[in-house]
Scaffold this active site. Structure first.
Site, PDB file in Angstrom:
ATOM      1  CB  CYS A   1       5.722  72.404 -34.010  1.00 31.82           C
ATOM      2  SG  CYS A   1       4.805  71.899 -32.495  1.00 31.82           S
TER       3      CYS A   1
ATOM      4  CG  HIS B   1       0.026  73.838 -33.144  1.00 34.36           C
ATOM      5  ND1 HIS B   1      -0.521  73.432 -32.402  1.00 34.36           N
ATOM      6  CD2 HIS B   1       1.368  73.366 -33.473  1.00 34.36           C
ATOM      7  CE1 HIS B   1       0.159  72.286 -31.670  1.00 34.36           C
ATOM      8  NE2 HIS B   1       1.437  72.509 -32.292  1.00 34.36           N
TER       9      HIS B   1
HETATM   10  P1  NAD Z   1       6.178  60.481 -30.051  1.00 34.02           P
HETATM   11  O1  NAD Z   1       5.577  60.033 -28.762  1.00 34.02           O
HETATM   12  O2  NAD Z   1       5.661  60.328 -31.184  1.00 34.02           O
HETATM   13  O3  NAD Z   1       7.738  59.692 -30.116  1.00 34.02           O
HETATM   14  C1  NAD Z   1       8.784  59.323 -29.215  1.00 34.02           C
HETATM   15  C2  NAD Z   1       9.097  57.857 -29.690  1.00 34.02           C
HETATM   16  O4  NAD Z   1      10.193  57.610 -28.633  1.00 34.02           O
HETATM   17  C3  NAD Z   1       8.188  56.823 -29.537  1.00 34.02           C
HETATM   18  O5  NAD Z   1       8.429  56.027 -30.604  1.00 34.02           O
HETATM   19  C4  NAD Z   1       8.728  56.256 -28.342  1.00 34.02           C
HETATM   20  O6  NAD Z   1       8.495  54.838 -28.279  1.00 34.02           O
HETATM   21  C5  NAD Z   1       9.951  56.539 -28.121  1.00 34.02           C
HETATM   22  N1  NAD Z   1      11.020  56.300 -26.641  1.00 34.02           N
HETATM   23  C6  NAD Z   1      10.227  56.645 -25.654  1.00 34.02           C
HETATM   24  N2  NAD Z   1      11.172  56.411 -24.482  1.00 34.02           N
HETATM   25  C7  NAD Z   1      12.194  56.146 -25.384  1.00 34.02           C
HETATM   26  C8  NAD Z   1      13.606  56.002 -24.731  1.00 34.02           C
HETATM   27  N3  NAD Z   1      13.745  56.047 -23.616  1.00 34.02           N
HETATM   28  N4  NAD Z   1      14.485  55.813 -25.564  1.00 34.02           N
HETATM   29  C9  NAD Z   1      14.175  55.564 -26.975  1.00 34.02           C
HETATM   30  N5  NAD Z   1      12.900  55.727 -27.648  1.00 34.02           N
HETATM   31  C10 NAD Z   1      11.981  56.172 -26.562  1.00 34.02           C
HETATM   32  O7  NAD Z   1       6.995  61.654 -29.643  1.00 34.02           O
HETATM   33  P2  NAD Z   1       7.177  63.239 -30.675  1.00 34.02           P
HETATM   34  O8  NAD Z   1       5.925  63.755 -30.880  1.00 34.02           O
HETATM   35  O9  NAD Z   1       7.851  62.512 -31.855  1.00 34.02           O
HETATM   36  O10 NAD Z   1       8.147  64.060 -29.861  1.00 34.02           O
HETATM   37  C11 NAD Z   1       9.477  63.941 -29.533  1.00 34.02           C
HETATM   38  C12 NAD Z   1       9.983  65.073 -29.199  1.00 34.02           C
HETATM   39  O11 NAD Z   1       9.729  66.029 -30.122  1.00 34.02           O
HETATM   40  C13 NAD Z   1       9.350  65.851 -27.755  1.00 34.02           C
HETATM   41  O12 NAD Z   1      10.592  66.716 -27.153  1.00 34.02           O
HETATM   42  C14 NAD Z   1       8.336  66.842 -28.388  1.00 34.02           C
HETATM   43  O13 NAD Z   1       8.089  67.964 -27.630  1.00 34.02           O
HETATM   44  C15 NAD Z   1       9.031  67.277 -29.626  1.00 34.02           C
HETATM   45  N6  NAD Z   1       8.257  67.776 -30.756  1.00 34.02           N
HETATM   46  C16 NAD Z   1       6.775  67.285 -30.991  1.00 34.02           C
HETATM   47  C17 NAD Z   1       6.048  67.748 -32.093  1.00 34.02           C
HETATM   48  C18 NAD Z   1       4.847  67.107 -32.345  1.00 34.02           C
HETATM   49  O14 NAD Z   1       3.874  67.804 -32.716  1.00 34.02           O
HETATM   50  N7  NAD Z   1       4.704  65.691 -32.359  1.00 34.02           N
HETATM   51  C19 NAD Z   1       6.357  68.755 -32.823  1.00 34.02           C
HETATM   52  C20 NAD Z   1       7.512  69.373 -32.558  1.00 34.02           C
HETATM   53  C21 NAD Z   1       8.357  68.911 -31.230  1.00 34.02           C
END
Ligand code: NAD
Length: 337
Positions: free
Chosen positions: A140, A218
């Site tokens: 992000c 942010h």
């Molecule tokens: P999150 O924790 O909100 O969601 C992750 C999901 O994946 C959860 O529902 C979890 O149950 C599931 N999960 C966990 N292990 C798993 C597996 N082995 N197989 C399938 N599902 C599984 O995480 P998020 O914030 O959505 O982040 C996901 C990615 O996006 C990361 O790489 C993060 O760095 C990136 N990201 C996050 C944000 C943010 O602010 N949240 C912003 C941009 C990018």
């Protein structure tokens, strides 16, 4: 023919990408995975999304959900998978599952650029993802910096210094903080600069970062050295003409991240999201005093700015060549310019 898309990792990013894919005329959401039963799965079921398990069916059946299969079954039905699992798992999933099933995959900013090779922000480097097997939609923060810096490079940026004031946790997150502290990222410069260079390789950027007790957005404070003499109105003109960037004004009483998030809710955006990067008009400044500097502050809604990027990345990887058209199609479904 529709592009068949699956989502693996149905959390903050995954559930938003699923909703966005479901809205695209040229895509079909085949289904989403669920790791364990939760309110997220319950909502997916109510929306009519097919649910594929990654860790067995028992927990779901106990809670009244009959899964439609497992991850391997989902992979057999899709052209491309959007992996939005927690960081490092995406890369492992490429090796463990996606390569084996010969399925294209997008991973998120939690993965390292070097592990994937292609990092993506639609308005900066759409063509780099054309027909690729794997690509990474950057974080992000990186998305936010790339969108504005790419546009403002019209003034010939020579170097950038940026500080990222990061939200401590996402709004739903009861596990992370800080609650009552300001936490500097003890890495100087921070990793965000090199991450921007994974999309804009010529950008000389140096970043620092800290986390604060807020869940909303942010905030970036950016100072760029530019070759051309620049005035504030020209900068506003460029940003007003840049897709996925919104200039917000004191006159609108949009003076803080809290008011921007309230604005997004009032606009009726799904989940109150603000996928555009918001630059404060009154926080744009220039200095020309033997050197030319451009200063601005921007707010980044961490949960949603990367969602349109995932949609465009799907099209690019599936060989859709017209980046402007893809961005326009995606924007229309979000109600953004
Ligand atoms: P999150 O924790 O909100 O969601 C992750 C999901 O994946 C959860 O529902 C979890 O149950 C599931 N999960 C966990 N292990 C798993 C597996 N082995 N197989 C399938 N599902 C599984 O995480 P998020 O914030 O959505 O982040 C996901 C990615 O996006 C990361 O790489 C993060 O760095 C990136 N990201 C996050 C944000 C943010 O602010 N949240 C912003 C941009 C990018």
């Amino acid at each position: 023919m529709s592009i068949k898309v699956g989502i693996n990792g149905y959390g903050t990013i995954g559930k938003r990408v699923a909703d966005a894919v479901a809205k695209q005329k040229d895509m079909k959401l085949v289904g989403v995975t669920a790791h364990s039963y939760s309110f997220n799965t319950e909502v997916a079921k109510q929306k009519g999304y097919k649910i594929f398990t990654t860790d067995g069916d028992e927990d779901f059946k106990l809670n009244g959900i009959n899964p439609d299969g497992n991850l391997k079954n989902l992979l057999e039905q899709v052209d491309i998978i959007v992996d939005a699992t927690p960081r490092k798992i995406g890369k492992e999933n490429i090796e463990k599952f996606y390569k084996q099933k010969k399925v294209k995959a997008i991973v998120q900013g939690g993965e390292k650029h070097e592990a994937i090779g292609t990092s993506f922000v639609a308005q900066c480097n759409y063509n780099e993802a054309l027909n690729k097997e794997y690509a990474r939609v950057v974080s992000c923060n990186t998305t936010g910096l790339c969108r504005t810096l790419n546009a403002l490079n019209k003034f010939d940026i020579t170097s950038v210094h940026a500080t990222m004031i990061r939200r401590g946790a996402d709004p739903w997150d009861i596990y992370h903080g800080p609650i009552n502290a300001i936490v500097p990222v003890l890495e100087m410069p921070s990793h965000h600069g090199p991450d921007v260079q994974s999309v804009l390789p010529k950008c000389q950027i140096f970043t620092t970062a800290l986390s604060v007790p807020s869940t909303l957005m942010h905030l970036h404070s950016v100072i760029a050295d530019v070759r051309k003499k620049v005035n504030v109105d020209d900068v506003i003109g460029v940003l007003n003409n840049t897709t996925r960037v919104r200039v917000v004004r004191n006159a609108e009483h949009l003076r803080s991240t809290a008011e921007i998030m309230e604005f997004a809710r009032d606009l009726g955006r799904l989940r109150g999201d603000m996928p555009e990067i918001c630059v404060w008009k009154e926080a744009i400044g220039t200095v020309s005093n033997g050197y030319n500097k451009l200063l601005y502050m921007q707010a980044v809604h961490q949960e949603s700015d990367v969602i349109p990027e995932n949609v465009d990345c799907i099209r690019a990887m599936m060989g859709f060549k017209d980046s402007d058209k893809s961005i326009k199609m995606t924007n229309e479904t979000f109600g953004i310019k």
